[in-house]
Design a protein around this motif. Sequence first.
Motif, mmCIF file in Angstrom:
data_model
loop_
_atom_site.group_PDB
_atom_site.id
_atom_site.type_symbol
_atom_site.label_atom_id
_atom_site.label_comp_id
_atom_site.label_asym_id
_atom_site.label_seq_id
_atom_site.Cartn_x
_atom_site.Cartn_y
_atom_site.Cartn_z
ATOM 1 N N LEU A 31 0.835 -1.207 0.000
ATOM 2 C CA LEU A 31 0.000 0.000 0.000
ATOM 3 C C LEU A 31 0.869 1.256 0.000
ATOM 4 O O LEU A 31 0.545 2.246 -0.664
ATOM 5 C CB LEU A 31 -0.932 -0.006 1.203
ATOM 6 C CG LEU A 31 -2.095 -1.001 1.155
ATOM 7 C CD1 LEU A 31 -2.864 -0.971 2.462
ATOM 8 C CD2 LEU A 31 -3.023 -0.685 -0.011
ATOM 9 N N ALA A 32 1.969 1.233 0.765
ATOM 10 C CA ALA A 32 2.860 2.385 0.799
ATOM 11 C C ALA A 32 3.466 2.648 -0.583
ATOM 12 O O ALA A 32 3.598 3.809 -1.004
ATOM 13 C CB ALA A 32 3.964 2.151 1.826
ATOM 14 N N ARG A 34 2.107 1.895 -3.437
ATOM 15 C CA ARG A 34 1.044 2.417 -4.301
ATOM 16 C C ARG A 34 0.794 3.897 -4.032
ATOM 17 O O ARG A 34 0.612 4.690 -4.969
ATOM 18 C CB ARG A 34 -0.232 1.610 -4.060
ATOM 19 C CG ARG A 34 -1.375 1.962 -4.982
ATOM 20 C CD ARG A 34 -2.540 1.041 -4.767
ATOM 21 N NE ARG A 34 -3.638 1.368 -5.660
ATOM 22 C CZ ARG A 34 -4.795 0.732 -5.670
ATOM 23 N NH1 ARG A 34 -4.991 -0.294 -4.849
ATOM 24 N NH2 ARG A 34 -5.752 1.096 -6.510
ATOM 25 N N VAL A 35 0.802 4.278 -2.757
ATOM 26 C CA VAL A 35 0.601 5.688 -2.402
ATOM 27 C C VAL A 35 1.742 6.543 -2.947
ATOM 28 O O VAL A 35 1.536 7.680 -3.399
ATOM 29 C CB VAL A 35 0.489 5.836 -0.868
ATOM 30 C CG1 VAL A 35 0.523 7.308 -0.472
ATOM 31 C CG2 VAL A 35 -0.789 5.182 -0.373
ATOM 32 N N ASN A 270 -5.641 -1.264 5.445
ATOM 33 C CA ASN A 270 -6.144 -0.253 4.514
ATOM 34 C C ASN A 270 -6.585 0.999 5.247
ATOM 35 O O ASN A 270 -6.301 2.121 4.805
ATOM 36 C CB ASN A 270 -7.311 -0.826 3.705
ATOM 37 C CG ASN A 270 -6.859 -1.441 2.397
ATOM 38 O OD1 ASN A 270 -6.598 -0.736 1.431
ATOM 39 N ND2 ASN A 270 -6.749 -2.763 2.377
ATOM 40 N N ARG A 273 -3.708 3.230 6.228
ATOM 41 C CA ARG A 273 -3.113 4.043 5.170
ATOM 42 C C ARG A 273 -4.051 5.128 4.647
ATOM 43 O O ARG A 273 -3.602 6.157 4.146
ATOM 44 C CB ARG A 273 -2.696 3.135 4.005
ATOM 45 C CG ARG A 273 -1.419 2.365 4.274
ATOM 46 C CD ARG A 273 -0.237 3.294 4.259
ATOM 47 N NE ARG A 273 0.997 2.635 4.683
ATOM 48 C CZ ARG A 273 2.145 3.265 4.831
ATOM 49 N NH1 ARG A 273 2.224 4.568 4.616
ATOM 50 N NH2 ARG A 273 3.222 2.618 5.231
ATOM 51 N N ARG A 274 -5.352 4.908 4.759
ATOM 52 C CA ARG A 274 -6.303 5.805 4.105
ATOM 53 C C ARG A 274 -6.852 6.900 5.012
ATOM 54 O O ARG A 274 -7.266 7.952 4.520
ATOM 55 C CB ARG A 274 -7.472 4.988 3.527
ATOM 56 C CG ARG A 274 -7.061 4.058 2.398
ATOM 57 C CD ARG A 274 -8.230 3.272 1.860
ATOM 58 N NE ARG A 274 -7.824 2.355 0.799
ATOM 59 C CZ ARG A 274 -7.703 2.698 -0.480
ATOM 60 N NH1 ARG A 274 -7.972 3.957 -0.855
ATOM 61 N NH2 ARG A 274 -7.330 1.830 -1.378
#
Length: 313
Positions: A31-32, A34-35, A270, A273-274
């Motif tokens: 996720l990191a 992707r961000v 999730n 991160r969001r």
Amino acid sequence: MVSAAPLWSVLLVPVVLAGLALVAVAGDGLLAARVAGRRPGLREALLPLAGIPRALVGQRRTPPHADQLLYRAGVLVLPVAAVLALAVVPLGDHVVADLDVGVLWFNAMEVLAWAALWLLGWAPNAPFTLVGGYRFVAQGLAYELPLMFALVSVASGAESLRIGDVVAAQQGLWFVVWMPVAFVVYLASVLAFSFLGPFDHPAGRDIGGGVLAETAGLAGLLLRVGRWLLLCAGAAMAVPLFLGGGAGPLLPGWVWSLVKAVAVLAVLVNLRRRLPTIRADRYVELAWVVLIPATIAQALVAALVALDAGRLP
């Protein structure tokens, strides 16, 4: 029917917990990436683990006038509390510690982690850690009461504090279906007592890392590992409390338990991160004005449903 596992299964608890933590950290790394605009892959999944060798050989940081006994106790208690919390979580039809007060035991281990964070704020005798410790105390008071009422809802619905009875009470309908408020509050509390995601204010950048400010080397590694282990233990406990335990078609119960735990972990990672960080004072206001009344109402609904079903005298 959940029953006690053989004594040797005690050795599996840290192994399962470590496996879940690796999955969570790898997912967080993806996720990191992707961000950050990078293409997710195996390298990005393993990147969070690259700091482990450096932490093992890193120089130890000892603040002047620190209380070493309290500091070491705080560092060690976090991962130990996570392992002890997972001991009452069934894996399929078996559980390591089949306690009559399993729900209460899990809550006690979470409170133990709360105490450990306060020790980590107080023991270094440093301003940043002390501010972070006080922030965690304020945050802890705000999430602990809603969490307790969420657990009361589960215990009322099952008419028991034993985890096996909670799982058995969900044979017809999972608690997540008719206890959605308790489920959402529980997930938020898992992030809060792990001080991750929107609840990482005690370790905020505005105070130089807060409770993490004076940790380095092996102590810092244990503290960060403890956070993820607590997150995984909380995710695993959501399965017997709200998702029917190991119930599911075709696959063995222990497989369903792991699949559901990983699914809950994916949701929590999730959210980490969001969602933006919530200031402690804002969360305290939200807890007292919204969450506590909502969870009390949820506990009342659970008690009335159990009473109507004739399970309570």
